[in-house]
Structures are given as structure tokens and as C-alpha cells.
Design a protein around this motif. Structure first.
Motif, mmCIF file in Angstrom:
data_model
loop_
_atom_site.group_PDB
_atom_site.id
_atom_site.type_symbol
_atom_site.label_atom_id
_atom_site.label_comp_id
_atom_site.label_asym_id
_atom_site.label_seq_id
_atom_site.Cartn_x
_atom_site.Cartn_y
_atom_site.Cartn_z
ATOM 1 N N CYS A 199 0.856 -1.178 0.000
ATOM 2 C CA CYS A 199 0.000 0.000 0.000
ATOM 3 C C CYS A 199 0.897 1.235 0.000
ATOM 4 O O CYS A 199 2.078 1.144 0.325
ATOM 5 N N PRO A 200 0.332 2.386 -0.361
ATOM 6 C CA PRO A 200 1.135 3.612 -0.292
ATOM 7 C C PRO A 200 1.562 3.879 1.154
ATOM 8 O O PRO A 200 0.812 3.628 2.093
ATOM 9 N N LYS A 201 2.771 4.373 1.317
ATOM 10 C CA LYS A 201 3.298 4.694 2.646
ATOM 11 C C LYS A 201 2.860 6.104 3.015
ATOM 12 O O LYS A 201 3.258 7.073 2.375
ATOM 13 N N THR A 202 2.014 6.192 4.024
ATOM 14 C CA THR A 202 1.547 7.478 4.521
ATOM 15 C C THR A 202 1.652 7.477 6.044
ATOM 16 O O THR A 202 1.870 6.423 6.657
ATOM 17 N N ALA A 203 1.445 8.621 6.649
ATOM 18 C CA ALA A 203 1.448 8.700 8.109
ATOM 19 C C ALA A 203 0.322 7.836 8.681
ATOM 20 O O ALA A 203 0.492 7.171 9.711
ATOM 21 N N GLU A 204 -0.810 7.802 7.996
ATOM 22 C CA GLU A 204 -1.950 7.004 8.447
ATOM 23 C C GLU A 204 -1.637 5.505 8.412
ATOM 24 O O GLU A 204 -1.921 4.780 9.369
ATOM 25 N N THR A 205 -1.037 5.039 7.314
ATOM 26 C CA THR A 205 -0.718 3.606 7.234
ATOM 27 C C THR A 205 0.368 3.226 8.237
ATOM 28 O O THR A 205 0.336 2.131 8.787
ATOM 29 N N GLU A 206 1.305 4.137 8.489
ATOM 30 C CA GLU A 206 2.342 3.844 9.480
ATOM 31 C C GLU A 206 1.747 3.732 10.881
ATOM 32 O O GLU A 206 2.143 2.884 11.663
ATOM 33 N N GLN A 207 0.742 4.580 11.197
ATOM 34 C CA GLN A 207 0.064 4.498 12.491
ATOM 35 C C GLN A 207 -0.710 3.181 12.607
ATOM 36 O O GLN A 207 -0.653 2.499 13.615
ATOM 37 N N LYS A 208 -1.401 2.811 11.546
ATOM 38 C CA LYS A 208 -2.145 1.552 11.552
ATOM 39 C C LYS A 208 -1.200 0.359 11.661
ATOM 40 O O LYS A 208 -1.519 -0.636 12.319
ATOM 41 N N LEU A 209 -0.037 0.456 11.047
ATOM 42 C CA LEU A 209 0.954 -0.618 11.156
ATOM 43 C C LEU A 209 1.414 -0.766 12.597
ATOM 44 O O LEU A 209 1.546 -1.890 13.101
#
Length: 182
Positions: A160-170
Motif C-alpha cells: 500500500c502507499p506509505k503514509t502517516a496514516e498507514t504507518e500508524q495503523k501498522l
């Protein structure tokens, strides 16, 4: 060149031929200058460069294998219940190698994440008797991160695209991996 049932021939003569060979000669001289050789030594210089690149690629593969082995040993030692979920600062090929090494243990399952340019990538893998259903885990990861990917019950992958949101969910996924992925 082939054209319909026959062939088409293109040729240049006079000024056009001179312009063509002037451009080719200029390109040859630029290449020779970049390689620090005379124009008649370009081929040999390129062959030497290719040999050097192959040697460096072999050394890189060896170093990546060593790195994968070290990460595998570290992660295996940190694992709980024959399962590990982790983010690794390696490229995706190394991530896959680490997952394969970990899952050489028949009972082991792994979900590994890494960055590749502007994307967050993951791989789910399990040994022959591992408890994780990788296809189901990939579906959960896809839903949580907005990722795309899939695979089989034994191995799956996606990104998936790397964003601040995806990093938080990770971070949330990795905080309770067994509950989030099983």
C-alpha cells in the motif's frame, strides 16, 4: 525492415549520411570519455564494467544472505508461540528471504513488513505446520491498511502507499499481532 509481405529499405547518403555518422561519432566519443578510454576501447571497457557489476552484485547477494540469516535468528529468538510480526529496515527481497528462512521451521509463521520507495510492503509466510492462514491474514492487513495483495494459505504478500496514516495503523497491527491477524 519487414513491411507487409515484403521489406522496406531506408538509406541515407550525402549530407544525411554525414549527419547520421556525426551524431553516432559524437555519442561514441561521449561514451568513451565517460569510460576514460579511447573510442576503439569502448567495448572492452564496457565488458570490464559489466564484470565489475556482476562481482559487486554477487558480493551484495552474499551480504544480504548474511543479513537475512542474522535477522532470522534474532526474530526467531524474539518470537512467541512460533509466530512473529515485525517491521524490518530491509528491501522486499531481503524481507522475503527472512520470511522463508524463518518458516523453514515447520511450526513457524511470520508476517513481515518493510518499505520499498514510497510503498509499505508485507509478506505472510508459514512453515508446513504453521498456524497462520496467510490468505486470511493478508485480507485483514489489506482491510486495515487499504493495501492490495493476496496469495495462498501458505504465503501471501501485498503493498500500500506509505503514509502517516498507514504507518500508524501498522504500529497498531504490530502492537497486538496475534489478535489483529488471527
Amino acid at each position: 525492415m519487414r513491411y507487409k509481405s515484403g521489406c522496406r529499405i531506408t538509406f541515407a547518403c550525402g549530407v544525411l549520411a554525414l549527419e547520421h555518422f556525426t551524431k553516432e561519432n559524437a555519442e561514441l566519443r561521449r561514451t568513451a570519455a565517460a569510460l576514460s578510454v579511447k573510442p576503439d576501447g569502448v567495448f572492452d571497457a564496457l565488458a570490464r564494467k559489466e564484470e565489475q557489476v556482476q562481482g559487486l552484485n554477487q558480493k551484495l547477494r552474499e551480504k544480504n544472505a548474511q543479513l537475512a540469516k542474522l535477522y532470522s535468528e534474532k526474530l526467531h529468538a524474539e518470537a512467541q508461540e512460533n509466530f512473529i510480526a515485525a517491521y524490518l529496515p530491509v528491501d522486499f527481497d531481503a524481507c522475503k528471504t527472512i520470511a522463508e528462512t524463518l518458516c523453514a521451521d515447520d511450526k513457524f509463521s511470520a508476517v513481515l513488513f518493510c518499505n520499498e520507495s514510497d510503498r509499505l510492503r508485507y509478506i505472510c509466510a508459514r512453515g508446513k505446520n504453521g498456524a497462520l492462514d496467510c490468505r486470511a491474514a493478508a485480507q485483514k492487513i489489506n482491510a486495515l491498511l487499504g493495501a492490495k495483495g493476496g496469495g495462498s494459505p501458505v504465503t501471501s504478500q501485498g503493498s500500500c502507499p506509505k503514509t502517516a496514516e498507514t504507518e500508524q495503523k501498522l504500529r497498531e497491527i504490530l502492537s497486538e499481532p496475534l489478535q489483529n491477524l488471527n
